[in-house]
Write a protein that holds these residues in place. Structure first.
Motif, mmCIF file in Angstrom:
data_model
loop_
_atom_site.group_PDB
_atom_site.id
_atom_site.type_symbol
_atom_site.label_atom_id
_atom_site.label_comp_id
_atom_site.label_asym_id
_atom_site.label_seq_id
_atom_site.Cartn_x
_atom_site.Cartn_y
_atom_site.Cartn_z
ATOM 1 N N PHE A 1 0.853 -1.178 0.000
ATOM 2 C CA PHE A 1 0.000 0.000 0.000
ATOM 3 C C PHE A 1 0.891 1.230 0.000
ATOM 4 O O PHE A 1 1.824 1.314 0.786
ATOM 5 N N ALA A 2 0.620 2.148 -0.910
ATOM 6 C CA ALA A 2 1.456 3.353 -0.933
ATOM 7 C C ALA A 2 0.630 4.558 -0.520
ATOM 8 O O ALA A 2 -0.527 4.698 -0.914
ATOM 9 N N LEU A 3 1.236 5.407 0.291
ATOM 10 C CA LEU A 3 0.600 6.638 0.727
ATOM 11 C C LEU A 3 1.370 7.759 0.052
ATOM 12 O O LEU A 3 2.560 7.925 0.266
ATOM 13 N N LEU A 4 0.634 8.482 -0.782
ATOM 14 C CA LEU A 4 1.296 9.463 -1.633
ATOM 15 C C LEU A 4 0.728 10.829 -1.298
ATOM 16 O O LEU A 4 -0.476 10.957 -1.085
ATOM 17 N N GLY A 5 1.582 11.829 -1.262
ATOM 18 C CA GLY A 5 1.039 13.156 -0.984
ATOM 19 C C GLY A 5 2.135 14.175 -0.828
ATOM 20 O O GLY A 5 3.290 13.823 -0.608
ATOM 21 N N PRO A 6 1.761 15.441 -0.924
ATOM 22 C CA PRO A 6 2.771 16.491 -0.822
ATOM 23 C C PRO A 6 3.304 16.603 0.600
ATOM 24 O O PRO A 6 2.722 16.064 1.529
ATOM 25 N N SER A 7 4.406 17.316 0.747
ATOM 26 C CA SER A 7 5.039 17.474 2.049
ATOM 27 C C SER A 7 4.077 18.135 3.035
ATOM 28 O O SER A 7 3.383 19.074 2.695
ATOM 29 N N GLY A 8 4.035 17.571 4.239
ATOM 30 C CA GLY A 8 3.223 18.170 5.285
ATOM 31 C C GLY A 8 1.760 17.774 5.236
ATOM 32 O O GLY A 8 0.952 18.320 5.977
ATOM 33 N N CYS A 9 1.398 16.796 4.412
ATOM 34 C CA CYS A 9 -0.022 16.453 4.283
ATOM 35 C C CYS A 9 -0.462 15.471 5.362
ATOM 36 O O CYS A 9 -1.634 15.144 5.454
ATOM 37 N N GLY A 10 0.465 14.988 6.177
ATOM 38 C CA GLY A 10 0.060 14.110 7.280
ATOM 39 C C GLY A 10 0.429 12.652 7.113
ATOM 40 O O GLY A 10 -0.042 11.803 7.853
ATOM 41 N N LYS A 11 1.327 12.338 6.175
ATOM 42 C CA LYS A 11 1.691 10.943 5.933
ATOM 43 C C LYS A 11 2.430 10.365 7.140
ATOM 44 O O LYS A 11 2.069 9.305 7.661
ATOM 45 N N THR A 12 3.471 11.084 7.574
ATOM 46 C CA THR A 12 4.239 10.576 8.704
ATOM 47 C C THR A 12 3.363 10.459 9.942
ATOM 48 O O THR A 12 3.425 9.465 10.669
ATOM 49 N N THR A 13 2.515 11.457 10.153
ATOM 50 C CA THR A 13 1.633 11.416 11.311
ATOM 51 C C THR A 13 0.736 10.176 11.260
ATOM 52 O O THR A 13 0.530 9.509 12.279
ATOM 53 N N THR A 14 0.220 9.868 10.080
ATOM 54 C CA THR A 14 -0.621 8.675 9.945
ATOM 55 C C THR A 14 0.168 7.424 10.320
ATOM 56 O O THR A 14 -0.284 6.587 11.108
ATOM 57 N N LEU A 15 1.371 7.300 9.788
ATOM 58 C CA LEU A 15 2.190 6.128 10.107
ATOM 59 C C LEU A 15 2.464 6.048 11.598
ATOM 60 O O LEU A 15 2.414 4.972 12.195
ATOM 61 N N ARG A 16 2.774 7.207 12.206
ATOM 62 C CA ARG A 16 3.099 7.200 13.624
ATOM 63 C C ARG A 16 1.909 6.738 14.459
ATOM 64 O O ARG A 16 2.080 6.124 15.510
ATOM 65 N N MET A 17 0.711 7.022 13.983
ATOM 66 C CA MET A 17 -0.458 6.560 14.728
ATOM 67 C C MET A 17 -0.642 5.058 14.566
ATOM 68 O O MET A 17 -1.081 4.380 15.481
ATOM 69 N N VAL A 18 -0.270 4.546 13.400
ATOM 70 C CA VAL A 18 -0.350 3.095 13.216
ATOM 71 C C VAL A 18 0.707 2.407 14.077
ATOM 72 O O VAL A 18 0.465 1.376 14.694
ATOM 73 N N ALA A 19 1.877 3.030 14.174
ATOM 74 C CA ALA A 19 2.959 2.428 14.946
ATOM 75 C C ALA A 19 2.728 2.590 16.445
ATOM 76 O O ALA A 19 3.325 1.879 17.243
ATOM 77 N N GLY A 20 1.888 3.544 16.830
ATOM 78 C CA GLY A 20 1.649 3.776 18.246
ATOM 79 C C GLY A 20 2.540 4.867 18.822
ATOM 80 O O GLY A 20 2.535 5.099 20.022
ATOM 81 N N LEU A 21 3.311 5.523 17.977
ATOM 82 C CA LEU A 21 4.203 6.576 18.463
ATOM 83 C C LEU A 21 3.439 7.870 18.695
ATOM 84 O O LEU A 21 3.931 8.798 19.314
ATOM 85 N N GLU A 22 2.232 7.912 18.179
ATOM 86 C CA GLU A 22 1.374 9.075 18.346
ATOM 87 C C GLU A 22 -0.018 8.507 18.587
ATOM 88 O O GLU A 22 -0.383 7.505 17.969
ATOM 89 N N GLN A 23 -0.764 9.107 19.492
ATOM 90 C CA GLN A 23 -2.121 8.611 19.714
ATOM 91 C C GLN A 23 -3.105 9.495 18.965
ATOM 92 O O GLN A 23 -3.002 10.719 19.034
#
Ligand SMILES: Nc1ncnc2c1ncn2[C@@H]1O[C@H](COP(=O)(O)OP(=O)(O)OP(=O)(O)O)[C@@H](O)[C@H]1O
Ligand SMILES: [Mg+2]
Lengths: 378, 270, 306
Positions: free
Chosen positions: A40-62
């Motif tokens: 699955f690829a998550l594509l988007g411009p810088s700052g659109c929330g990709k890393t934040t989404t991943l961090r929530m999946v990983a549990g690093l962010e609630q």
């Protein structure tokens, strides 16, 4: 509880996940399902929330709202170490005081795997770094570090592997090589990969499913071909490949087509290919679907006058920049199938035509309006 | 011509630097030379009659009081270092790793002792020990005082180290199934350790060399600097020079060893 | 030693001090548990003593019982202290200020050479700067007394050339300032070095490119780069120098070069009934230094010093 969630398996499900920072919504009511074992690829411009989404999946962010599930198991609120999820970080985050082998064996040891070191060696073999196992990360090149980061995550055989622009720091050649490598590893080990990138080509070539994110929301999600062929928003139309766009008003229908008027020209859009069926619509067609003619073509019934502003020859194709009556700049790719020399020059009047079954209609929004006017293909 | 000028100005800084280093070492050299002085009554002037002697080096504890003072200084330094390093490291962790109410007041409280002249620290401690806590001055009051002024330096040193650590390393550890305790033991602590060791060394050298505060709160307790200061009027025994210079040698050797080990560890490419 | 100075230079210079971690951290009791022992220590043995010293500075003496005091609000102690010893205050500030300037003048080229010219000798030089300070500072100060003594080569030469007006170096303010300068020099070198070392040497080249002449580069590029270190260095030099009394005691004269530290020390230990005066002097010194430091930091620095 911890072991429970760590053994969860199945599809990854995000339900209405929202993340608000103090004064900013980074991820906004996002829902998606990633089937088990898919890329699955998550594509988007810088700052659109990709890393934040991943961090929530990983549990690093609630998340501040919504749920994250793996299969039937709700893992929202669990800590990172309780999740069957591993991350390849945007900046590797290798432990500088441990050797490459110890880095890779870190996860298996924490899970009390009896043969942690052997697992680590196997994983290093997979990324072809066995010969560097005794080194410290500081003694590796960027590409090697990246592969260690990959091995360190893959060795755990997690349900979901998160890759946050893992190829960002590599040169083009190594990047292509690693893309092939990643794809191979994914099909070998059969894990769910979520790959974040802002390189659309990378996303298109590697993923089974691509989600395009913008401003914390998913604009569209689907197989790469479909995303390209039938974008559902103006943003996607422009972020995935290029599109020629124009804002128009729907006048009526003609069989299976909607008829819209875009700057005094009537264009047709197949009914199934339009998100909008009355009122304002944004009309679009991909550059390679457009033909260019020196005189008005007969019989197509779908043509526009334009003025050539730039011609560039790229070998197999020629790219024309033209100005259409709405004032927008459109791009046209013409395959160089004929042996005739190119006769068009900037300033020439031309006619454009296309097969109306290739046109698409998307809602008019700010992104699209801007794109339609500023479209320049440069 | 511009070449000669650029040579001079290129090397000017280096020439001045070397001169400054010589200046820094001049008193150490004096201390060293006078450790061989074959003096009669006072080791302040060189005795031209006696030939240089090794007898002070052969018998460093020969002068009354010098070795007991050294031992006291080492004991005080070790205790103060141990406690100050622990307390200061805990504060540094809290300051770097947590967001909490009162954080900036904590920063001010940690900074203030460093901005207070030693006489004021000494005078206030003396006052509280005598008037407030009614403690007998001696070994323990010195240890307490040294811990107090070392804490701030430990906090600053460890804090700098912690701030330079990539928080993503800890995230990576927890992502790799390490619970918070394991993350701390396997990742955070080993990575913070060089800073903690540096803080401990700093504490020890501050405590070992302190005179002003010690002099206020020590009562009859004699540390090495106090011994030297007190015996100045009567004449400092050359054994003090022997010990002073040996401390210098030991410290330099330690630093060099640490450098070598450090650069080995860090590896070639780092 | 190096690290702490480096660290204090960072404190003064790093604009991104303590970035609260991404997403912050769990609140709750943990930070307070970590803080309690250390802050308790600092409160008990730093704040409480200062308060006690403040109250002692207002105590009055029992009439006819020298050495015995009662609680009071005797502001007269301050008036007495400052009128009798104001000159010592001024002297302390002057000596410390002069020593700080001298330290800067000596330290800057050294730090500059270490950061940009030393190449692989960098670490060696760093060790050499710190190394002398492992010999007890009292011993080194006494060594200066020997070096500057009347019958030592330096004073003799100067005397022979009639360059020494009073005939002595020791027992003069020159010796005291020289001693202060020497003793606090590394506190100036190390922070400046740290901030220069972190600067990109290409910036200097760019500066040289733009301005060509070296003095302009120094003024417009190098010194601003070193500013955080200079700020930390001046504080770390000035504060201990202003409160020092060992240099004045060992190198200066019995009368004309005494600093406020000497007065505090002797009022505490040798003058019967000098206790409230000593306390008043200490508190005044502390306040004076805090005011100067705050003003200085406001004027030149960033808030990160705190
Ligand atoms: N801790 C935080 N506090 C406030 N805002 C944040 C925080 N973390 C991220 N953001 C904001 O959330 C938005 C999304 O950030 P995110 O890191 O997810 O972007 P991204 O899509 O990964 O971008 P890139 O492609 O540049 O890595 C950004 O605008 C960012 O500024
Ligand atoms: Mg990102």
């Amino acid at each position: 509880m911890a072991t429970n969630t760590r053994e969860a398996h199945g599809d990854l499900v995000l339900e209405n996940v929202t993340k608000e920072f103090a004064d900013f919504t980074a991820v906004d009511d996002l829902s998606l399902v990633v089937p088990r074992g898919s890329f699955f690829a998550l594509l988007g411009p810088s700052g659109c929330g990709k890393t934040t989404t991943l961090r929530m999946v990983a549990g690093l962010e609630q998340p501040t709202g919504g749920r994250v599930l793996i299969g039937e198991t709700d893992i929202t609120g669990t800590r990172p170490h309780e999740r069957p999820v591993n991350t390849v970080f945007q900046s590797y985050a290798l432990f500088p005081h441990l050797t490459v082998r110890e880095n890779v064996a870190f996860g298996p040891k924490r899970r009390k795997a009896a043969d942690a070191m052997r697992l680590a060696d196997d994983a290093l073999e997979l990324v072809q770094l066995s010969h560097l196992a005794a080194r410290k990360p500081g003694q590796l090149s960027g590409g090697q570090q990246q592969r260690v980061a990959l091995a360190r995550a893959v060795v755990n055989q997690p349900e979901v592997l998160l890759l946050d622009e893992p190829l960002g720091a590599l040169d083009l050649k190594l990047r292509r090589q690693m893309q092939v490598e990643l794809k191979r590893i994914q099909s070998e080990v059969g894990l769910t990969f979520i790959h974040v990138t802002h390189d659309q080509e990378e996303a298109m070539t590697m993923a089974d499913t691509v989600a395009v994110m913008n401003r914390g929301r998913i604009e569209q999600m689907g197989p790469p071909e479909r995303l390209y062929d039938l974008p559902q928003t103006a943003f996607v139309a422009n972020f995935v490949g290029q599109s020629n766009l124009g804002v128009g008003r729907i006048h009526g229908t003609d069989g299976d087509f909607i008829v819209a008027e875009v700057s005094d020209t009537k264009v047709r859009i197949p009914k199934q290919r339009s998100e909008i069926h009355d009122g304002q619509v944004m009309f679009g067609v991909r550059p390679e679907k457009v033909r260019i003619h020196e005189s008005q073509p007969v019989g197509t019934g779908n043509d526009v006058r334009a003025v050539v502003t730039d011609v560039s020859f790229t070998g197999v194709a020629t790219q024309y920049l033209v100005t259409v009556p709405s004032g927008a700049n459109w791009t046209v790719y013409e395959q160089n199938l004929d042996v005739e020399p190119i006769s068009l020059r900037p300033g020439d009047d031309v006619w454009l035509s296309w097969d109306p079954t290739h046109a698409f209609g998307v809602p008019v929004d700010e992104d699209g309006r801007k794109a339609a006017l500023a479209e320049d293909g440069a | 011509m511009s070449r000669t000028r650029s040579w001079v100005s290129d090397h000017l800084a280096m020439i001045i630097a070397v001169a400054v280093l010589v200046y820094l070492f001049l008193p150490v050299l004096y201390t060293f030379v006078f450790s061989f002085n074959n003096y009669r009554r006072s080791n302040i002037t060189w005795n031209p009659e006696g030939s240089p002697t090794l007898k002070h080096w052969a018998n460093p504890c020969g002068a009354p009081g010098v070795c007991p003072a050294l031992v006291e200084s080492i004991k005080i330094g070790a205790l103060a270092t141990l406690v100050a390093t622990i307390l200061g490291t805990l504060i540094a962790f809290a300051l770097v790793r947590y967001v909490f109410r009162g954080r900036s007041s904590t920063n001010v409280l940690v900074f203030l002792p460093m901005a207070t002249p030693e006489v004021v620290l000494g005078a206030s401690l003396l006052t509280i020990f005598i008037q407030g806590f009614r403690m007998d001055l001696g070994f323990w009051t010195v240890v307490i005082a040294h811990i107090m002024f070392c804490i701030s330096f430990v906090v600053v040193t460890v804090k700098a180290r912690l701030q330079s650590l990539d928080p993503r390393l800890e995230e990576a550890a927890s992502d790799l199934y390490a619970n918070p305790r394991t993350t701390f033991l396997r990742i955070t602590f080993p990575l913070a350790l060089p800073g903690i060791v540096a803080a401990a060394l700093l504490s020890f050298s501050l405590s070992f060399d302190d005179f002003i505060i010690t002099n206020f709160v020590s009562g009859n307790e004699t540390t090495f600097p106090k011994f030297v200061y007190v015996s100045y009027t009567r004449g400092i025994p050359a054994q003090a020079n022997v010990i002073g210079f040996s401390m210098f040698l030991i410290a330099v050797l330690c630093v060099i060893a640490a450098q070598i080990i450090g650069s080995r560890r860090r590896g070639v490419a780092a | 030693m190096t690290t702490a100075f480096a660290a204090s230079a960072r404190e003064a210079g790093d604009p991104q001090l303590t970035p609260p971690r991404r997403g912050g951290r769990r609140r709750g009791w943990t930070p307070y548990l970590l803080l309690v022992p250390g802050l308790l220590w600092l409160t008990l043995f730093f704040i409480v003593p200062l308060v006690q010293l403040g109250s002692a500075s207002l105590q009055s003496q029992w009439p006819g019982a020298p050495g015995y005091y009662y609680r009071d609000v005797n502001v007269g102690n301050y008036v007495d202290a400052l009128s009798s010893y104001g000159v010592h205050f001024l002297r302390s500030l002057a000596y410390a200020g002069l020593a700080t300037v001298l330290c800067f003048v000596i330290a800057f080229p050294l730090a500059y050479a270490m950061a940009f010219k030393a190449g692989r000798w960098r670490n060696v030089m760093l060790i050499l700067v710190v190394a002398p300070f492992f010999t007890s500072f009292i011993l080194r100060t006494i060594a200066w007394r020997q070096i500057l003594a009347d019958d030592a080569p330096l004073a003799r030469t100067l005397n022979a050339l009639h360059l020494l007006p009073g005939g002595h170096i020791t027992e003069t303010w020159v010796a005291v300032v020289a001693g202060l300068t020497y003793n606090f020099l590394p506190f100036m070198v190390l922070p400046i070095y740290t901030s220069l070392e972190r600067a990109d040497p290409r910036l200097l080249e760019a500066g040289r490119d733009l301005y060509a002449d070296r003095l302009t580069t120094l003024r417009t590029v190098t010194i601003p780069l070193a500013a955080p270190g200079i700020l930390a260095g001046t504080l770390l030099t000035f504060i201990p120098a202003a409160g020092d009394y060992v240099n004045a005691e060992l190198l200066g004269s019995d009368t004309s070069t005494k600093m406020v530290g000497n007065v505090i020390n002797s009022q505490f230990f040798t003058v019967l009934g000098g206790y409230p005066t000593a306390a008043a002097l200490s508190i005044s010194l502390m306040i004076l230094i805090l005011v100067l430091v705050l003003g200085y930091v406001r004027r030149f620095g960033t808030e990160e010093v705190l």
